[in-house]
Design a protein around this motif. Structure first.
Motif, PDB file in Angstrom:
ATOM      1  N   THR A   1      14.642   3.463  -1.776  1.00 17.98           N
ATOM      2  CA  THR A   1      16.075   3.738  -1.838  1.00 17.98           C
ATOM      3  C   THR A   1      16.596   3.315  -3.203  1.00 17.98           C
ATOM      4  OG1 THR A   1      16.784   1.581  -1.012  1.00 17.98           O
ATOM      5  CG2 THR A   1      16.270   3.268   0.649  1.00 17.98           C
ATOM      6  N   ALA A   2      17.855   3.657  -3.460  1.00 16.06           N
ATOM      7  CA  ALA A   2      18.477   3.216  -4.709  1.00 16.06           C
ATOM      8  C   ALA A   2      18.583   1.697  -4.758  1.00 16.06           C
ATOM      9  CB  ALA A   2      19.860   3.850  -4.849  1.00 16.06           C
ATOM     10  N   ALA A   3      18.753   1.058  -3.591  1.00 16.61           N
ATOM     11  CA  ALA A   3      18.865  -0.404  -3.557  1.00 16.61           C
ATOM     12  C   ALA A   3      17.543  -1.092  -3.861  1.00 16.61           C
ATOM     13  CB  ALA A   3      19.389  -0.848  -2.191  1.00 16.61           C
ATOM     14  N   SER A   4      16.424  -0.497  -3.449  1.00 18.74           N
ATOM     15  CA  SER A   4      15.124  -1.112  -3.696  1.00 18.74           C
ATOM     16  C   SER A   4      14.635  -0.905  -5.120  1.00 18.74           C
ATOM     17  CB  SER A   4      14.081  -0.550  -2.724  1.00 18.74           C
ATOM     18  OG  SER A   4      13.819   0.819  -2.992  1.00 18.74           O
ATOM     19  N   GLY A   5      15.089   0.185  -5.755  1.00 20.07           N
ATOM     20  CA  GLY A   5      14.555   0.548  -7.057  1.00 20.07           C
ATOM     21  C   GLY A   5      13.273   1.347  -6.896  1.00 20.07           C
ATOM     22  N   GLU A   6      12.819   1.967  -7.967  1.00 23.54           N
ATOM     23  CA  GLU A   6      11.596   2.761  -7.925  1.00 23.54           C
ATOM     24  C   GLU A   6      10.372   1.868  -7.751  1.00 23.54           C
ATOM     25  OE1 GLU A   6      11.380   6.028  -7.801  1.00 23.54           O
ATOM     26  OE2 GLU A   6      13.572   6.139  -7.817  1.00 23.54           O
ATOM     27  N   ALA A   7       9.320   2.467  -7.198  1.00 21.01           N
ATOM     28  CA  ALA A   7       8.068   1.735  -7.018  1.00 21.01           C
ATOM     29  C   ALA A   7       7.442   1.417  -8.379  1.00 21.01           C
ATOM     30  CB  ALA A   7       7.107   2.552  -6.167  1.00 21.01           C
ATOM     31  N   LEU A   8       6.986   0.181  -8.540  1.00 17.61           N
ATOM     32  CA  LEU A   8       6.342  -0.271  -9.780  1.00 17.61           C
ATOM     33  C   LEU A   8       4.839  -0.321  -9.553  1.00 17.61           C
ATOM     34  CD1 LEU A   8       8.789  -3.209 -10.639  1.00 17.61           C
ATOM     35  CD2 LEU A   8       8.907  -0.829 -11.411  1.00 17.61           C
ATOM     36  N   ASN A   9       4.115   0.545 -10.227  1.00 22.42           N
ATOM     37  CA  ASN A   9       2.664   0.624 -10.088  1.00 22.42           C
ATOM     38  C   ASN A   9       2.026  -0.585 -10.773  1.00 22.42           C
ATOM     39  OD1 ASN A   9      -0.067   1.316 -10.048  1.00 22.42           O
ATOM     40  ND2 ASN A   9       0.356   3.490 -10.361  1.00 22.42           N
TER      41      ASN A   9
ATOM     42  N   PHE B   1       0.847  -1.180   0.000  1.00 22.09           N
ATOM     43  CA  PHE B   1       0.000   0.000   0.000  1.00 22.09           C
ATOM     44  C   PHE B   1       0.890   1.241   0.000  1.00 22.09           C
ATOM     45  CE2 PHE B   1      -2.388  -3.179   2.588  1.00 22.09           C
ATOM     46  CZ  PHE B   1      -3.439  -3.388   1.709  1.00 22.09           C
ATOM     47  N   SER B   2       0.361   2.340  -0.502  1.00 28.17           N
ATOM     48  CA  SER B   2       1.102   3.596  -0.461  1.00 28.17           C
ATOM     49  C   SER B   2       0.331   4.610   0.383  1.00 28.17           C
ATOM     50  CB  SER B   2       1.326   4.150  -1.871  1.00 28.17           C
ATOM     51  OG  SER B   2       0.095   4.462  -2.492  1.00 28.17           O
TER      52      SER B   2
ATOM     53  N   ASN C   1      -9.733   3.231  -6.891  1.00 25.76           N
ATOM     54  CA  ASN C   1      -9.093   1.969  -6.535  1.00 25.76           C
ATOM     55  C   ASN C   1      -8.006   2.188  -5.497  1.00 25.76           C
ATOM     56  OD1 ASN C   1      -7.228   3.251  -8.084  1.00 25.76           O
ATOM     57  ND2 ASN C   1      -6.796   1.527  -9.424  1.00 25.76           N
ATOM     58  N   LEU C   2      -7.575   1.097  -4.925  1.00 25.33           N
ATOM     59  CA  LEU C   2      -6.518   1.099  -3.923  1.00 25.33           C
ATOM     60  C   LEU C   2      -5.188   0.879  -4.632  1.00 25.33           C
ATOM     61  CD1 LEU C   2      -6.141   1.216  -0.814  1.00 25.33           C
ATOM     62  CD2 LEU C   2      -6.336  -1.261  -0.784  1.00 25.33           C
ATOM     63  N   GLY C   3      -4.248   1.815  -4.463  1.00 27.16           N
ATOM     64  CA  GLY C   3      -2.960   1.704  -5.133  1.00 27.16           C
ATOM     65  C   GLY C   3      -2.115   0.576  -4.574  1.00 27.16           C
ATOM     66  N   LEU C   4      -1.563  -0.250  -5.450  1.00 32.89           N
ATOM     67  CA  LEU C   4      -0.663  -1.336  -5.068  1.00 32.89           C
ATOM     68  C   LEU C   4       0.624  -1.186  -5.863  1.00 32.89           C
ATOM     69  CD1 LEU C   4      -3.145  -4.354  -4.990  1.00 32.89           C
ATOM     70  CD2 LEU C   4      -2.230  -3.095  -3.039  1.00 32.89           C
ATOM     71  N   PHE C   5       1.756  -1.352  -5.167  1.00 28.70           N
ATOM     72  CA  PHE C   5       3.052  -1.113  -5.785  1.00 28.70           C
ATOM     73  C   PHE C   5       4.000  -2.245  -5.404  1.00 28.70           C
ATOM     74  CE2 PHE C   5       0.886   2.853  -5.249  1.00 28.70           C
ATOM     75  CZ  PHE C   5       1.158   3.577  -6.401  1.00 28.70           C
ATOM     76  N   GLN C   6       4.923  -2.544  -6.321  1.00 26.01           N
ATOM     77  CA  GLN C   6       5.930  -3.566  -6.078  1.00 26.01           C
ATOM     78  C   GLN C   6       7.325  -2.971  -6.261  1.00 26.01           C
ATOM     79  OE1 GLN C   6       5.370  -7.285  -8.162  1.00 26.01           O
ATOM     80  NE2 GLN C   6       3.132  -7.216  -7.955  1.00 26.01           N
ATOM     81  N   PHE C   7       8.337  -3.741  -5.819  1.00 28.59           N
ATOM     82  CA  PHE C   7       9.733  -3.318  -5.926  1.00 28.59           C
ATOM     83  C   PHE C   7      10.566  -4.487  -6.428  1.00 28.59           C
ATOM     84  CE2 PHE C   7       7.767  -0.647  -2.771  1.00 28.59           C
ATOM     85  CZ  PHE C   7       8.221   0.630  -3.099  1.00 28.59           C
TER      86      PHE C   7
ATOM     87  N   SER D   1      -3.975   4.379  -7.153  1.00 31.99           N
ATOM     88  CA  SER D   1      -2.928   4.052  -8.116  1.00 31.99           C
ATOM     89  C   SER D   1      -2.375   5.285  -8.822  1.00 31.99           C
ATOM     90  CB  SER D   1      -3.464   3.065  -9.157  1.00 31.99           C
ATOM     91  OG  SER D   1      -4.569   3.627  -9.850  1.00 31.99           O
ATOM     92  N   GLU D   2      -3.079   6.427  -8.736  1.00 34.58           N
ATOM     93  CA  GLU D   2      -2.609   7.673  -9.340  1.00 34.58           C
ATOM     94  C   GLU D   2      -1.888   8.566  -8.337  1.00 34.58           C
ATOM     95  OE1 GLU D   2      -6.033   9.450 -11.070  1.00 34.58           O
ATOM     96  OE2 GLU D   2      -6.221   7.945 -12.651  1.00 34.58           O
TER      97      GLU D   2
END
Length: 272
Positions: free
Chosen positions: A204-212, A102-103, A181-187, A142-143
């Motif tokens: 963080t740079a190690a996790s990478g950007e959030a993927l919607n 969740f965000s 809708n409810l935003g869901l994100f992955q890394f 999600s937006e």
């Protein structure tokens, strides 16, 4: 000074951090969405006691003579394995089945991520309702916008499908789609997320950007379960065993320091 003193001291310091990590896991065994943490170690520098050769003609030894100088904590890694689903009576309790997060929008205006779906309804000044965390942080769609419901929506009849789409039942029990809708994100590397208080994670740079999940192709989509919460994935029995092992390792390092001290004491007595 004997190397063993410093090596054993580094072991005691590292095992103390290990015990701290295990204690934190046990303290959060009932924390919603908490992810188990594990301390990882690495060896320090090695010192060469002999040259590569001990013969006059310069032939190299097949095995060098080196001694290690201790250990240290290199990382404390979170395990993002799925936690158990716990039933809840709240219509705004959500659990994620999958790799999503969740965000929420923090007090500083930045976006953070969490697996804790124990959300609440916050009444706004204009009478509308907003989905928020227990701390009052807005939950985002999600937006990247706060999830707000109209004032005439019945919060007790809120419904959400497995894809995170919201609706509610009116007085005639007809389903009304809220078109949100409810935003869901992955890394790519969730273990690289920065852990914050209140079960929040920061990119963080190690996790990478959030993927919607709503816009990123080729992702295995997560599913939302209403009236369920994801419990902690800490296994108490495993943590108790790890605690015993860490305690014994701490004791063995303290014994090594005591043995080194006894050897130094005996060396000091040789002249007498």
């Amino acid at each position: 000074m004997m190397r063993s003193l410093w090596s054993a001291a580094s072991g005691m310091i590292a095992q103390q951090a290990n015990v701290d990590t295990i204690a934190n896991n046990l303290a959060n065994v009932n924390t919603t969405g908490y992810k188990n943490e594990k301390a990882e170690f690495k060896t320090l520098l090695y010192q060469t006691l002999q040259t590569r050769t001990t013969t006059a003609n310069g032939e190299e030894k097949p095995i060098p003579a080196q001694v290690g100088l201790g250990t240290r904590i290199v990382a404390i890694t979170s395990s993002f394995e799925q936690g158990p689903f716990l039933a809840s009576e709240s219509p705004t309790a959500f659990a994620i089945n999958g790799d999503g997060f969740f965000s929420v929008r923090g007090a500083d205006g930045n976006t953070y991520y969490t697996r804790n779906g124990d959300f609440k309804i916050s009444i706004q000044n204009d009478g509308s309702m907003m989905l928020a965390t227990a701390e009052g942080y807005p939950v985002l769609n999600s937006e990247g916008q706060p999830i707000a419901f109209p004032a005439d929506a019945n919060a007790s009849t809120l419904e959400i499908d497995s894809e995170g789409n919201f609706g509610y039942r009116d007085r005639d029990n007809n389903y009304v789609n809220l078109n949100m809708n409810l935003g869901l994100f992955q890394f790519n590397n969730p273990a690289g997320l920065e852990k914050l208080a209140n079960g929040l994670f920061n990119v963080t740079a190690a996790s990478g950007e959030a993927l919607n999940e709503a816009t990123t192709p080729n992702l295995q989509l997560s599913e939302v379960r209403q009236k369920y919460l994801e419990g902690s994935n800490v296994q108490v029995a495993d943590e108790m065993v790890n605690l015993i092992v860490a305690q014994r390792a701490y004791e063995m390092n303290s014994k090594a320091i005591q043995a080194s001290d006894d050897m130094l004491g005996q060396a000091n007595q040789l002249k007498r």
